[in-house]
Design an enzyme around this catalytic site. Structure first.
Site, PDB file in Angstrom:
ATOM      1  N   ASP A   1       3.092  -4.420   8.147  1.00 42.27           N
ATOM      2  CA  ASP A   1       1.902  -3.598   7.968  1.00 42.27           C
ATOM      3  C   ASP A   1       0.703  -4.539   8.103  1.00 42.27           C
ATOM      4  O   ASP A   1       0.374  -5.290   7.180  1.00 42.27           O
ATOM      5  CB  ASP A   1       1.950  -2.933   6.582  1.00 42.27           C
ATOM      6  CG  ASP A   1       0.659  -2.194   6.258  1.00 42.27           C
ATOM      7  OD1 ASP A   1      -0.287  -2.242   7.063  1.00 42.27           O
ATOM      8  OD2 ASP A   1       0.612  -1.578   5.167  1.00 42.27           O
TER       9      ASP A   1
ATOM     10  N   HIS B   1       0.876  -1.180   0.000  1.00 39.95           N
ATOM     11  CA  HIS B   1       0.000   0.000   0.000  1.00 39.95           C
ATOM     12  C   HIS B   1       0.917   1.235   0.000  1.00 39.95           C
ATOM     13  O   HIS B   1       2.034   1.188   0.501  1.00 39.95           O
ATOM     14  CB  HIS B   1      -0.830  -0.052   1.281  1.00 39.95           C
ATOM     15  CG  HIS B   1      -1.857   1.016   1.431  1.00 39.95           C
ATOM     16  ND1 HIS B   1      -1.557   2.266   1.909  1.00 39.95           N
ATOM     17  CD2 HIS B   1      -3.190   1.022   1.198  1.00 39.95           C
ATOM     18  CE1 HIS B   1      -2.667   2.997   1.963  1.00 39.95           C
ATOM     19  NE2 HIS B   1      -3.669   2.259   1.534  1.00 39.95           N
TER      20      HIS B   1
ATOM     21  N   LYS C   1     -10.457  -0.544  10.623  1.00 39.12           N
ATOM     22  CA  LYS C   1     -10.604  -1.787   9.854  1.00 39.12           C
ATOM     23  C   LYS C   1     -10.848  -2.969  10.801  1.00 39.12           C
ATOM     24  O   LYS C   1     -11.006  -4.100  10.361  1.00 39.12           O
ATOM     25  CB  LYS C   1      -9.353  -2.043   9.019  1.00 39.12           C
ATOM     26  CG  LYS C   1      -9.105  -0.968   7.953  1.00 39.12           C
ATOM     27  CD  LYS C   1      -7.978  -1.372   7.034  1.00 39.12           C
ATOM     28  CE  LYS C   1      -7.300  -0.228   6.331  1.00 39.12           C
ATOM     29  NZ  LYS C   1      -8.038   0.370   5.242  1.00 39.12           N
TER      30      LYS C   1
ATOM     31  N   CYS D   1      -4.922   2.640  -3.461  1.00 45.78           N
ATOM     32  CA  CYS D   1      -3.668   3.157  -2.875  1.00 45.78           C
ATOM     33  C   CYS D   1      -2.538   2.140  -3.056  1.00 45.78           C
ATOM     34  O   CYS D   1      -1.699   1.955  -2.156  1.00 45.78           O
ATOM     35  CB  CYS D   1      -3.822   3.525  -1.411  1.00 45.78           C
ATOM     36  SG  CYS D   1      -5.066   4.793  -1.140  1.00 45.78           S
TER      37      CYS D   1
ATOM     38  N   GLN E   1      -4.530  -4.798   7.017  1.00 38.95           N
ATOM     39  CA  GLN E   1      -5.551  -5.712   6.479  1.00 38.95           C
ATOM     40  C   GLN E   1      -5.605  -7.034   7.228  1.00 38.95           C
ATOM     41  O   GLN E   1      -6.660  -7.653   7.326  1.00 38.95           O
ATOM     42  CB  GLN E   1      -5.299  -5.985   4.985  1.00 38.95           C
ATOM     43  CG  GLN E   1      -5.491  -4.778   4.093  1.00 38.95           C
ATOM     44  CD  GLN E   1      -6.919  -4.236   4.091  1.00 38.95           C
ATOM     45  OE1 GLN E   1      -7.873  -4.937   4.431  1.00 38.95           O
ATOM     46  NE2 GLN E   1      -7.068  -2.971   3.719  1.00 38.95           N
TER      47      GLN E   1
HETATM   48  N1  C6P Z   1      -6.260   0.633   2.932  1.00 38.34           N
HETATM   49  C1  C6P Z   1      -8.108   0.263   1.403  1.00 38.34           C
HETATM   50  O1  C6P Z   1      -9.201   0.557   0.897  1.00 38.34           O
HETATM   51  P1  C6P Z   1      -4.972   3.962   7.210  1.00 38.34           P
HETATM   52  O2  C6P Z   1      -5.461   4.790   6.078  1.00 38.34           O
HETATM   53  O3  C6P Z   1      -3.786   4.594   7.899  1.00 38.34           O
HETATM   54  O4  C6P Z   1      -6.025   3.542   8.154  1.00 38.34           O
HETATM   55  O5  C6P Z   1      -4.455   2.575   6.576  1.00 38.34           O
HETATM   56  C2  C6P Z   1      -3.505   2.604   5.558  1.00 38.34           C
HETATM   57  C3  C6P Z   1      -3.259   1.234   5.014  1.00 38.34           C
HETATM   58  C4  C6P Z   1      -2.023   0.663   5.209  1.00 38.34           C
HETATM   59  N2  C6P Z   1      -1.752  -0.568   4.762  1.00 38.34           N
HETATM   60  C5  C6P Z   1      -2.663  -1.306   4.121  1.00 38.34           C
HETATM   61  C6  C6P Z   1      -2.325  -2.685   3.681  1.00 38.34           C
HETATM   62  C7  C6P Z   1      -3.935  -0.777   3.883  1.00 38.34           C
HETATM   63  O6  C6P Z   1      -4.844  -1.510   3.238  1.00 38.34           O
HETATM   64  C8  C6P Z   1      -4.245   0.532   4.319  1.00 38.34           C
HETATM   65  C9  C6P Z   1      -5.578   1.159   4.030  1.00 38.34           C
HETATM   66  C10 C6P Z   1      -7.605   1.057   2.586  1.00 38.34           C
HETATM   67  O7  C6P Z   1      -7.453  -0.667   0.975  1.00 38.34           O
HETATM   68  C11 C6P Z   1      -7.737   2.523   2.350  1.00 38.34           C
HETATM   69  S1  C6P Z   1      -6.672   3.101   1.067  1.00 38.34           S
END
Ligand code: C6P
Length: 407
Positions: free
Chosen positions: A201, A124, A227, A365, A204
């Site tokens: 990370d 991401h 999430k 993203c 997910q």
């Molecule tokens: N992915 C998706 O629709 P934040 O925005 O900080 O809560 O999470 C960022 C992030 C980091 N790593 C991974 C693997 C992610 O999937 C995400 C967020 C969302 O897939 C929003 S772009």
């Protein structure tokens, strides 16, 4: 999975009873953000109605109540990921802020010109851009471990990148664009054999499987509350205590200091050293309530149930002519990314919305992943523990209908 309490569980999420465009909501955008159970909504509402004040500051009763609930939530997070100590649980805004924190504190202190940072081809943007910024600031070099057409890491190529120049490995546990679950235990062991620290990370992975940071032996683990059935604006950085102790603070301000004079300041101990300013109090307490809720169901039961959803959705999708699944890793979480011949993913998203079905269409993203598959975007249905096989039938009927409509 007949014993998974799906109907009871759905009743805990008031928004699932909504109708969208006169159709029952089918919410399949859980990888972007998932919905909140009454337990979370009520915990936040109760706090604001009865217990709310700023924390760590006041001696009055409401401040003590809020502080106690806030710190109890930290303990819930610790136990949920089996961290060794509460000092290792840092509250941040989300996975993105957690990675930036590590890059700008650990990274700036430990990484120099010519050093290498390894990420994978399926990251991401949140696990790419902070490292690019650090490389610009330090002269370090970003190395990309490649993947195959199924969206699986090419392990031998990854291992070959681990050298005596590598200072950090930062890897997505489960890909948001493909669903791939990386072989992180093996990767961490290989990195540690060369004394390379590892950041996972987990944005997910965390809502879909049990996570034990001590068993994984990762050095940092990051995730977002929204999430994990909790509020937005709150997330967690887990770090091994020795690493966090050695890192400089990220931001300066209230709550993170021990003493301040105009000449110099000394810093509070962990975890407060990294928690400058008034934190997201209600959000932390809401996250604690989400964790209680998930513990009552059990993360293994959730993983098993969601596996049945993914298998069913994949089988159904494969029968649709003109549909190509993007991401077919053998180890995969509950995400179905796909493209349709001649229909742009944004049109898929809009058409499905008219049927009450919420999916995400776009680059998620993860632009390098789109480049790899040479697609501008994908449509992505992402499943949560409250989704049903019947909802997958609705999705598939919707897709078939729009293929017919587009001729
Ligand atoms: N992915 C998706 O629709 P934040 O925005 O900080 O809560 O999470 C960022 C992030 C980091 N790593 C991974 C693997 C992610 O999937 C995400 C967020 C969302 O897939 C929003 S772009």
């Amino acid at each position: 999975m007949n014993n998974f309490p799906i109907e009871q569980l759905r009743a805990d999420f008031p928004i699932l009873a909504e109708t969208i465009r006169n159709k029952p909501l089918v919410y399949l955008d859980n990888a972007a953000s998932c919905q909140k159970p009454n337990a979370v909504i009520d915990a936040i509402s109760h706090l604001y109605r009865h217990d709310y004040a700023n924390i760590h500051r006041g001696v009055h009763t409401l401040s003590v109540r809020s502080t106690d609930q806030f710190e109890a939530a930290r303990e819930k997070v610790r136990a949920f990921i089996n961290a060794a100590s509460n000092k290792e649980i840092i509250f941040v805004r989300g996975a993105t802020e957690a990675i930036n924190l590590v890059a700008q504190t650990y990274g700036k202190a430990a990484i120099q010109a010519g050093d290498e940072i390894i990420i994978t081809a399926m990251e991401h943007h949140s696990n790419i851009v902070p490292w690019q910024l650090l490389c610009e600031q330090t002269g370090a070099v970003l190395k990309i471990a490649p993947m195959n057409q199924q969206g699986e890491l090419l392990y031998a190529e990854f291992e070959a990148l681990l050298t005596d120049k590598t200072r950090l490995l930062a890897v997505v546990h489960m890909s948001n664009a493909l669903g791939t679950i990386n072989p992180v235990e093996k990767m961490i062991a290989a990195a540690h054999a060369k004394a390379i620290p590892v950041l996972l990370d987990g944005a997910q992975a965390i809502p879909h499987m049990p996570v034990d940071v001590q068993a994984l032996d990762c050095d940092f683990y990051v995730f977002s509350g929204h999430k994990l059935y909790g509020p937005s604006g709150i997330g967690v950085l887990y770090g091994k205590q020795a690493l966090l102790e050695a890192m400089p603070p990220y931001q300066g301000g209230g709550d993170m200091i021990r003493t301040v004079t105009f000449e110099r300041s000394t810093y509070a101990g962990l975890p407060y050293k990294f928690e400058a300013g008034t934190p997201a109090i209600a959000e932390v307490i809401g996250l604690g309530a989400a964790i209680d809720y998930l513990n009552a169901i059990g993360m293994s039961a959730i993983a098993d149930y969601e596996a049945t959803l993914l298998t069913y959705a994949t089988e159904q999708a494969k029968q649709i002519k003109g549909l190509t699944i993007i991401g077919e890793a053998a180890e995969k979480g509950a995400i179905l990314s796909f493209v349709l011949e001649r229909i742009h993913p944004h049109d898929i998203g809009t058409m499905l919305d008219s049927l009450g079905i919420a999916i995400r269409a776009g680059h998620h993203c993860a632009m390098p992943v789109m480049d790899f598959y040479q697609v501008p975007a994908t449509a992505r249905a992402s499943f949560a523990m409250y989704n049903t096989h019947a909802e997958i039938d609705v999705l598939m009927a919707g897709i078939k209908g729009l293929i017919t409509a587009f001729g």
